[in-house]
Design a protein around this motif. Structure first.
Motif, PDB file in Angstrom:
ATOM      1  N   LEU A 290       0.824  -1.207   0.000  1.00  0.00           N
ATOM      2  CA  LEU A 290       0.000   0.000   0.000  1.00  0.00           C
ATOM      3  C   LEU A 290       0.859   1.258   0.000  1.00  0.00           C
ATOM      4  O   LEU A 290       0.548   2.232  -0.684  1.00  0.00           O
ATOM      5  CB  LEU A 290      -0.934  -0.005   1.212  1.00  0.00           C
ATOM      6  CG  LEU A 290      -2.050  -1.053   1.175  1.00  0.00           C
ATOM      7  CD1 LEU A 290      -2.900  -0.988   2.437  1.00  0.00           C
ATOM      8  CD2 LEU A 290      -2.936  -0.869  -0.062  1.00  0.00           C
ATOM      9  N   ARG A 291       1.936   1.245   0.758  1.00  0.00           N
ATOM     10  CA  ARG A 291       2.817   2.415   0.740  1.00  0.00           C
ATOM     11  C   ARG A 291       3.536   2.511  -0.599  1.00  0.00           C
ATOM     12  O   ARG A 291       3.777   3.618  -1.098  1.00  0.00           O
ATOM     13  CB  ARG A 291       3.827   2.362   1.882  1.00  0.00           C
ATOM     14  CG  ARG A 291       4.701   3.607   1.936  1.00  0.00           C
ATOM     15  CD  ARG A 291       5.436   3.757   3.243  1.00  0.00           C
ATOM     16  NE  ARG A 291       4.550   4.052   4.343  1.00  0.00           N
ATOM     17  CZ  ARG A 291       4.925   4.757   5.436  1.00  0.00           C
ATOM     18  NH1 ARG A 291       6.144   5.227   5.534  1.00  0.00           N
ATOM     19  NH2 ARG A 291       4.073   4.968   6.403  1.00  0.00           N
ATOM     20  N   SER A 292       3.870   1.377  -1.192  1.00  0.00           N
ATOM     21  CA  SER A 292       4.502   1.391  -2.515  1.00  0.00           C
ATOM     22  C   SER A 292       3.601   2.071  -3.532  1.00  0.00           C
ATOM     23  O   SER A 292       4.064   2.877  -4.359  1.00  0.00           O
ATOM     24  CB  SER A 292       4.799  -0.041  -2.977  1.00  0.00           C
ATOM     25  OG  SER A 292       5.758  -0.665  -2.163  1.00  0.00           O
ATOM     26  N   ILE A 293       2.315   1.765  -3.481  1.00  0.00           N
ATOM     27  CA  ILE A 293       1.364   2.372  -4.417  1.00  0.00           C
ATOM     28  C   ILE A 293       1.337   3.881  -4.244  1.00  0.00           C
ATOM     29  O   ILE A 293       1.320   4.635  -5.225  1.00  0.00           O
ATOM     30  CB  ILE A 293      -0.036   1.759  -4.227  1.00  0.00           C
ATOM     31  CG1 ILE A 293      -0.036   0.285  -4.668  1.00  0.00           C
ATOM     32  CG2 ILE A 293      -1.085   2.547  -5.018  1.00  0.00           C
ATOM     33  CD1 ILE A 293      -1.315  -0.451  -4.351  1.00  0.00           C
ATOM     34  N   SER A 294       1.349   4.339  -2.998  1.00  0.00           N
ATOM     35  CA  SER A 294       1.351   5.791  -2.757  1.00  0.00           C
ATOM     36  C   SER A 294       2.640   6.421  -3.277  1.00  0.00           C
ATOM     37  O   SER A 294       2.623   7.540  -3.815  1.00  0.00           O
ATOM     38  CB  SER A 294       1.170   6.083  -1.265  1.00  0.00           C
ATOM     39  OG  SER A 294       2.321   5.717  -0.517  1.00  0.00           O
ATOM     40  N   TYR A 295       3.757   5.714  -3.158  1.00  0.00           N
ATOM     41  CA  TYR A 295       5.022   6.218  -3.697  1.00  0.00           C
ATOM     42  C   TYR A 295       4.955   6.295  -5.220  1.00  0.00           C
ATOM     43  O   TYR A 295       5.401   7.284  -5.821  1.00  0.00           O
ATOM     44  CB  TYR A 295       6.172   5.288  -3.302  1.00  0.00           C
ATOM     45  CG  TYR A 295       6.747   5.512  -1.924  1.00  0.00           C
ATOM     46  CD1 TYR A 295       5.991   6.052  -0.891  1.00  0.00           C
ATOM     47  CD2 TYR A 295       8.063   5.165  -1.642  1.00  0.00           C
ATOM     48  CE1 TYR A 295       6.530   6.233   0.367  1.00  0.00           C
ATOM     49  CE2 TYR A 295       8.616   5.347  -0.380  1.00  0.00           C
ATOM     50  CZ  TYR A 295       7.840   5.873   0.617  1.00  0.00           C
ATOM     51  OH  TYR A 295       8.382   6.051   1.865  1.00  0.00           O
ATOM     52  N   TRP A 296       4.445   5.238  -5.853  1.00  0.00           N
ATOM     53  CA  TRP A 296       4.366   5.221  -7.316  1.00  0.00           C
ATOM     54  C   TRP A 296       3.531   6.387  -7.840  1.00  0.00           C
ATOM     55  O   TRP A 296       3.912   7.050  -8.801  1.00  0.00           O
ATOM     56  CB  TRP A 296       3.793   3.890  -7.801  1.00  0.00           C
ATOM     57  CG  TRP A 296       4.705   2.726  -7.589  1.00  0.00           C
ATOM     58  CD1 TRP A 296       6.079   2.756  -7.587  1.00  0.00           C
ATOM     59  CD2 TRP A 296       4.338   1.365  -7.330  1.00  0.00           C
ATOM     60  NE1 TRP A 296       6.580   1.490  -7.342  1.00  0.00           N
ATOM     61  CE2 TRP A 296       5.549   0.626  -7.187  1.00  0.00           C
ATOM     62  CE3 TRP A 296       3.123   0.697  -7.219  1.00  0.00           C
ATOM     63  CZ2 TRP A 296       5.542  -0.750  -6.916  1.00  0.00           C
ATOM     64  CZ3 TRP A 296       3.132  -0.666  -6.960  1.00  0.00           C
ATOM     65  CH2 TRP A 296       4.332  -1.375  -6.819  1.00  0.00           C
ATOM     66  N   ILE A 297       2.393   6.623  -7.208  1.00  0.00           N
ATOM     67  CA  ILE A 297       1.528   7.735  -7.633  1.00  0.00           C
ATOM     68  C   ILE A 297       2.270   9.053  -7.478  1.00  0.00           C
ATOM     69  O   ILE A 297       2.263   9.911  -8.374  1.00  0.00           O
ATOM     70  CB  ILE A 297       0.222   7.735  -6.822  1.00  0.00           C
ATOM     71  CG1 ILE A 297      -0.613   6.504  -7.155  1.00  0.00           C
ATOM     72  CG2 ILE A 297      -0.576   9.017  -7.093  1.00  0.00           C
ATOM     73  CD1 ILE A 297      -1.826   6.318  -6.263  1.00  0.00           C
ATOM     74  N   ALA A 298       2.917   9.239  -6.331  1.00  0.00           N
ATOM     75  CA  ALA A 298       3.635  10.485  -6.071  1.00  0.00           C
ATOM     76  C   ALA A 298       4.782  10.686  -7.055  1.00  0.00           C
ATOM     77  O   ALA A 298       5.011  11.800  -7.557  1.00  0.00           O
ATOM     78  CB  ALA A 298       4.171  10.473  -4.641  1.00  0.00           C
ATOM     79  N   GLN A 299       5.519   9.619  -7.350  1.00  0.00           N
ATOM     80  CA  GLN A 299       6.652   9.715  -8.276  1.00  0.00           C
ATOM     81  C   GLN A 299       6.197  10.064  -9.687  1.00  0.00           C
ATOM     82  O   GLN A 299       6.807  10.911 -10.363  1.00  0.00           O
ATOM     83  CB  GLN A 299       7.426   8.393  -8.270  1.00  0.00           C
ATOM     84  CG  GLN A 299       8.156   8.122  -6.966  1.00  0.00           C
ATOM     85  CD  GLN A 299       8.427   6.647  -6.734  1.00  0.00           C
ATOM     86  OE1 GLN A 299       7.952   5.788  -7.489  1.00  0.00           O
ATOM     87  NE2 GLN A 299       9.167   6.327  -5.687  1.00  0.00           N
ATOM     88  N   LEU A 300       5.130   9.436 -10.145  1.00  0.00           N
ATOM     89  CA  LEU A 300       4.619   9.718 -11.493  1.00  0.00           C
ATOM     90  C   LEU A 300       4.077  11.135 -11.581  1.00  0.00           C
ATOM     91  O   LEU A 300       4.290  11.831 -12.583  1.00  0.00           O
ATOM     92  CB  LEU A 300       3.537   8.699 -11.864  1.00  0.00           C
ATOM     93  CG  LEU A 300       3.994   7.237 -11.974  1.00  0.00           C
ATOM     94  CD1 LEU A 300       2.808   6.343 -12.311  1.00  0.00           C
ATOM     95  CD2 LEU A 300       5.096   7.078 -13.006  1.00  0.00           C
ATOM     96  N   LEU A 301       3.389  11.571 -10.536  1.00  0.00           N
ATOM     97  CA  LEU A 301       2.880  12.948 -10.517  1.00  0.00           C
ATOM     98  C   LEU A 301       4.029  13.947 -10.479  1.00  0.00           C
ATOM     99  O   LEU A 301       3.998  14.973 -11.163  1.00  0.00           O
ATOM    100  CB  LEU A 301       1.960  13.157  -9.312  1.00  0.00           C
ATOM    101  CG  LEU A 301       0.552  12.571  -9.399  1.00  0.00           C
ATOM    102  CD1 LEU A 301      -0.184  12.768  -8.079  1.00  0.00           C
ATOM    103  CD2 LEU A 301      -0.233  13.219 -10.535  1.00  0.00           C
ATOM    104  N   GLY A 302       5.054  13.653  -9.677  1.00  0.00           N
ATOM    105  CA  GLY A 302       6.197  14.553  -9.589  1.00  0.00           C
ATOM    106  C   GLY A 302       6.881  14.729 -10.926  1.00  0.00           C
ATOM    107  O   GLY A 302       7.248  15.841 -11.318  1.00  0.00           O
ATOM    108  N   SER A 303       7.050  13.623 -11.660  1.00  0.00           N
ATOM    109  CA  SER A 303       7.680  13.695 -12.974  1.00  0.00           C
ATOM    110  C   SER A 303       6.821  14.477 -13.962  1.00  0.00           C
ATOM    111  O   SER A 303       7.331  15.305 -14.729  1.00  0.00           O
ATOM    112  CB  SER A 303       7.918  12.282 -13.505  1.00  0.00           C
ATOM    113  OG  SER A 303       8.462  12.313 -14.806  1.00  0.00           O
ATOM    114  N   THR A 304       5.524  14.228 -13.933  1.00  0.00           N
ATOM    115  CA  THR A 304       4.620  14.912 -14.857  1.00  0.00           C
ATOM    116  C   THR A 304       4.584  16.406 -14.591  1.00  0.00           C
ATOM    117  O   THR A 304       4.650  17.223 -15.526  1.00  0.00           O
ATOM    118  CB  THR A 304       3.207  14.326 -14.748  1.00  0.00           C
ATOM    119  OG1 THR A 304       3.249  12.916 -15.024  1.00  0.00           O
ATOM    120  CG2 THR A 304       2.257  15.001 -15.731  1.00  0.00           C
TER     121      THR A 304
END
Length: 252
Positions: free
Chosen positions: A101-115
């Motif tokens: 669950l924390r991994s999913i939150s990291y993935w979302i944050a990382q993709l948003l940060g890049s975008t």
């Protein structure tokens, strides 16, 4: 096997203040890294009028990414672990060092940060396009898949050795520097072939803003495969059950 140590997490974990702070740290760290890395490439293209890639340009890209990642990992290390990369997060998940669950939150944050970084670059440069990752002439999908997997293996192996392993001792101090160096070195190897992503977020942001999705899956499959293999190899051979600290699976 590390696969048995994967923790799902609890429903309340996603909304826990510490988890939200960690996700925010990943967002900002990834934004800073992609803005500097992608921005350096855009600046080089402007200086050369979108001319062909040169050796000096490749060296500049390697240096800018190494410096930026060193900073991005450093500023996020004490809050989120400074992953700055969905593949690094996946490697940590495989080794049981972060919950799903924390991994999913990291993935979302990382993709948003890049975008967001790429959108800001487009705004700040008067509408210049962010350069999407593509395969060079003569490089097949299979070539790129292997290249991305091997380069990311080296990256995640370095993360495990310098930041994850409980036996790391004082070497943990130089973890951000070592991580930045291996990425810079890998760009010198793979930059001329497929851009040397090693990071799905780095490939995702430019693709969203430019609308170019050609071979995007390669920049996901390769890094995730390399990260998983690195986690399995390092955890099984050098860490093992005796030194592994299992993550708690309840809220804290």
């Amino acid at each position: 096997m590390p696969i048995y140590r994967i923790a799902i997490g609890t429903p309340g974990e996603a909304s826990h203040p510490d988890a939200l702070k960690a996700a925010a740290a990943e967002f900002f760290s990834t934004l800073i890294f992609v803005f500097a890395g992608e921005g350096s490439g855009m600046a080089l293209n402007k200086l050369t009028n979108n001319g062909p890639q040169t050796a000096s340009g490749l060296i500049a890209a390697a240096i800018s990414h190494a410096y930026a990642l060193f900073v991005a990992v450093s500023i996020g290390a004490n809050i989120s672990g400074g992953h700055v990369n969905p593949a690094v997060t996946f490697g940590a998940l495989i080794g049981g060092n972060i919950t799903l669950l924390r991994s999913i939150s990291y993935w979302i944050a990382q993709l948003l940060g890049s975008t967001v970084a790429c959108l800001l670059l487009k705004l700040a440069t008067g509408g210049l396009e962010t350069s999407a990752f593509t395969l060079s002439s003569g490089v097949s999908v299979g070539n790129a898949l292997v290249l991305e997997a091997v380069m990311t293996f080296g990256l995640v192996y370095t993360v495990y050795a310098t930041a994850v392993d409980p036996k790391k001792g004082n070497i943990g101090v130089v973890a951000p520097l070592a991580i930045g160096f291996i990425v810079g070195a890998n760009i010198l190897v793979g930059g001329a072939f497929d851009g040397a992503s090693m990071n799905p977020a780095v490939s995702f942001g430019p693709a969203v803003v430019s609308g170019v999705w050609t071979h995007q899956w390669v920049y996901w499959a390769g890094p995730m495969l390399g990260a998983a293999i690195a986690a399995l190899v390092y955890d099984n051979i050098f860490m093992g059950d005796s030194t592994h600290e299992r993550l708690p699976v309840t809220d804290h």
